[in-house]
Design a protein around this motif. Structure first.
Motif, mmCIF file in Angstrom:
data_model
loop_
_atom_site.group_PDB
_atom_site.id
_atom_site.type_symbol
_atom_site.label_atom_id
_atom_site.label_comp_id
_atom_site.label_asym_id
_atom_site.label_seq_id
_atom_site.Cartn_x
_atom_site.Cartn_y
_atom_site.Cartn_z
ATOM 1 N N UNK A 27 0.905 -0.797 0.502
ATOM 2 C CA UNK A 27 -0.302 0.052 0.395
ATOM 3 C C UNK A 27 0.878 1.205 -0.038
ATOM 4 N N UNK A 28 1.958 1.030 0.732
ATOM 5 C CA UNK A 28 2.772 2.565 0.640
ATOM 6 C C UNK A 28 3.329 2.565 -0.172
ATOM 7 N N UNK A 29 3.868 1.652 -1.067
ATOM 8 C CA UNK A 29 4.394 1.865 -2.274
ATOM 9 C C UNK A 29 3.908 2.667 -3.178
ATOM 10 N N UNK A 30 2.209 1.804 -2.733
ATOM 11 C CA UNK A 30 1.220 2.291 -4.292
ATOM 12 C C UNK A 30 1.233 3.948 -4.043
ATOM 13 N N UNK A 31 1.146 4.525 -2.820
ATOM 14 C CA UNK A 31 0.629 5.925 -2.786
ATOM 15 C C UNK A 31 2.477 6.640 -3.585
ATOM 16 N N UNK A 32 3.441 5.807 -2.871
ATOM 17 C CA UNK A 32 4.705 6.550 -3.252
ATOM 18 C C UNK A 32 4.506 6.461 -5.043
ATOM 19 N N UNK A 33 4.456 5.227 -5.396
ATOM 20 C CA UNK A 33 3.942 5.229 -7.097
ATOM 21 C C UNK A 33 3.745 6.263 -7.414
ATOM 22 N N UNK A 34 2.426 6.314 -6.847
ATOM 23 C CA UNK A 34 1.069 7.580 -7.440
ATOM 24 C C UNK A 34 1.336 9.149 -7.637
ATOM 25 N N UNK A 35 2.373 9.807 -6.286
ATOM 26 C CA UNK A 35 2.887 11.005 -5.999
ATOM 27 C C UNK A 35 4.250 11.027 -7.201
ATOM 28 N N UNK A 36 4.708 9.662 -6.706
ATOM 29 C CA UNK A 36 6.213 10.015 -7.863
ATOM 30 C C UNK A 36 5.779 10.083 -9.137
ATOM 31 N N UNK A 37 4.861 9.316 -9.416
ATOM 32 C CA UNK A 37 4.931 9.529 -11.638
ATOM 33 C C UNK A 37 4.143 10.897 -11.486
ATOM 34 N N UNK A 65 21.811 13.501 -6.633
ATOM 35 C CA UNK A 65 20.209 13.486 -6.258
ATOM 36 C C UNK A 65 19.005 13.111 -6.803
ATOM 37 N N UNK A 66 18.794 13.429 -7.845
ATOM 38 C CA UNK A 66 17.784 12.519 -8.407
ATOM 39 C C UNK A 66 18.216 11.085 -8.921
ATOM 40 N N UNK A 67 19.278 10.728 -8.842
ATOM 41 C CA UNK A 67 19.659 9.537 -9.337
ATOM 42 C C UNK A 67 18.682 8.490 -8.138
ATOM 43 N N UNK A 68 18.746 9.489 -6.782
ATOM 44 C CA UNK A 68 18.537 8.466 -5.874
ATOM 45 C C UNK A 68 17.068 8.486 -6.024
ATOM 46 N N UNK A 69 16.638 9.440 -6.392
ATOM 47 C CA UNK A 69 14.947 9.453 -6.133
ATOM 48 C C UNK A 69 14.270 8.819 -6.941
ATOM 49 N N UNK A 70 14.906 9.367 -8.146
ATOM 50 C CA UNK A 70 15.020 7.974 -9.266
ATOM 51 C C UNK A 70 15.050 6.139 -9.114
ATOM 52 N N UNK A 71 16.038 6.204 -8.683
ATOM 53 C CA UNK A 71 15.606 4.843 -8.202
ATOM 54 C C UNK A 71 15.573 4.352 -6.964
ATOM 55 N N UNK A 72 14.653 6.003 -6.230
ATOM 56 C CA UNK A 72 13.526 5.478 -4.989
ATOM 57 C C UNK A 72 12.579 4.623 -5.763
ATOM 58 N N UNK A 73 12.607 5.528 -6.459
ATOM 59 C CA UNK A 73 10.790 5.799 -6.947
ATOM 60 C C UNK A 73 10.944 4.029 -8.081
ATOM 61 N N UNK A 74 11.811 3.329 -8.545
ATOM 62 C CA UNK A 74 11.938 2.219 -9.149
ATOM 63 C C UNK A 74 11.554 1.386 -8.118
ATOM 64 N N UNK A 75 12.489 1.398 -7.025
ATOM 65 C CA UNK A 75 12.603 0.627 -5.938
ATOM 66 C C UNK A 75 10.731 0.175 -5.328
ATOM 67 N N UNK A 76 9.841 1.141 -5.514
ATOM 68 C CA UNK A 76 8.563 0.942 -4.918
ATOM 69 C C UNK A 76 8.477 0.673 -6.123
ATOM 70 N N UNK A 77 8.477 1.007 -7.497
ATOM 71 C CA UNK A 77 8.081 -0.715 -7.680
ATOM 72 C C UNK A 77 8.021 -1.247 -8.558
ATOM 73 N N UNK A 78 9.163 -2.068 -8.059
ATOM 74 C CA UNK A 78 9.896 -3.451 -8.288
ATOM 75 C C UNK A 78 8.518 -3.587 -7.070
ATOM 76 N N UNK A 79 8.854 -3.413 -5.678
ATOM 77 C CA UNK A 79 8.457 -3.893 -4.734
ATOM 78 C C UNK A 79 7.063 -4.397 -4.892
ATOM 79 N N UNK A 80 6.235 -2.932 -5.939
ATOM 80 C CA UNK A 80 4.420 -3.173 -5.979
ATOM 81 C C UNK A 80 4.250 -3.959 -6.858
ATOM 82 N N UNK A 81 5.032 -4.390 -7.940
ATOM 83 C CA UNK A 81 5.310 -5.103 -8.840
ATOM 84 C C UNK A 81 5.040 -6.710 -8.324
#
Length: 124
Positions: A27-37, A65-81
């Motif tokens: 659920x948390x990664x879903x919210x993060x992905x919603x904002x990150x997208x 910093x941007x690479x870290x943010x993108x990595x965080x979003x991709x991490x959320x995507x991989x877990x959520x997937x």
């Protein structure tokens, strides 16, 4: 009604099972992905408007910093997937017992950890 049951409201002492942690993280990664997208779509829009906008977005994405943010979003995507695939399999009545639910949650943690490390290697 007077209940003699003990009440524990200290969240630091409650031990959640892996299945609950997996569900909460899904659920948390879903919210993060919603904002990150929304942020990524803004960058896409800016990069498609002009060559100067593309250069600005490209320069921004090269910072650590941007690479870290993108990595965080991709991490959320991989877990959520991974957790989403687990839920789809459970919707087919596969792995709905307690033991297989625990195994599925542990597999989600292991597979998503591997995918998250691979995303980090890919970005950097």
């Amino acid at each position: 009604m007077n209940s003699q049951r003990p009440v524990n409201l200290d969240l630091r002492t409650i031990k959640l099972p892996n299945t609950a942690i997996s569900s909460i993280l899904h659920r948390i990664t879903g919210v993060i992905l919603f904002v990150g997208i929304a942020v990524l779509l803004y960058g896409l829009d800016k990069s498609l408007v002009s060559e100067q906008g593309f250069a600005e977005v490209k320069e921004c994405l090269t910072s650590p910093l941007a690479k870290f943010v993108v990595w965080g979003l991709l991490s959320g995507l991989m877990y959520h997937l991974t957790a989403g695939i687990r839920h789809l399999i459970m919707d087919l009545d596969i792995g709905v017992s307690l033991e297989s639910g625990k195994l599925g949650a542990n597999l989600v943690f292991i597979i998503s950890a591997i995918l998250i490390v691979l995303m980090g290697v890919w970005i950097w």
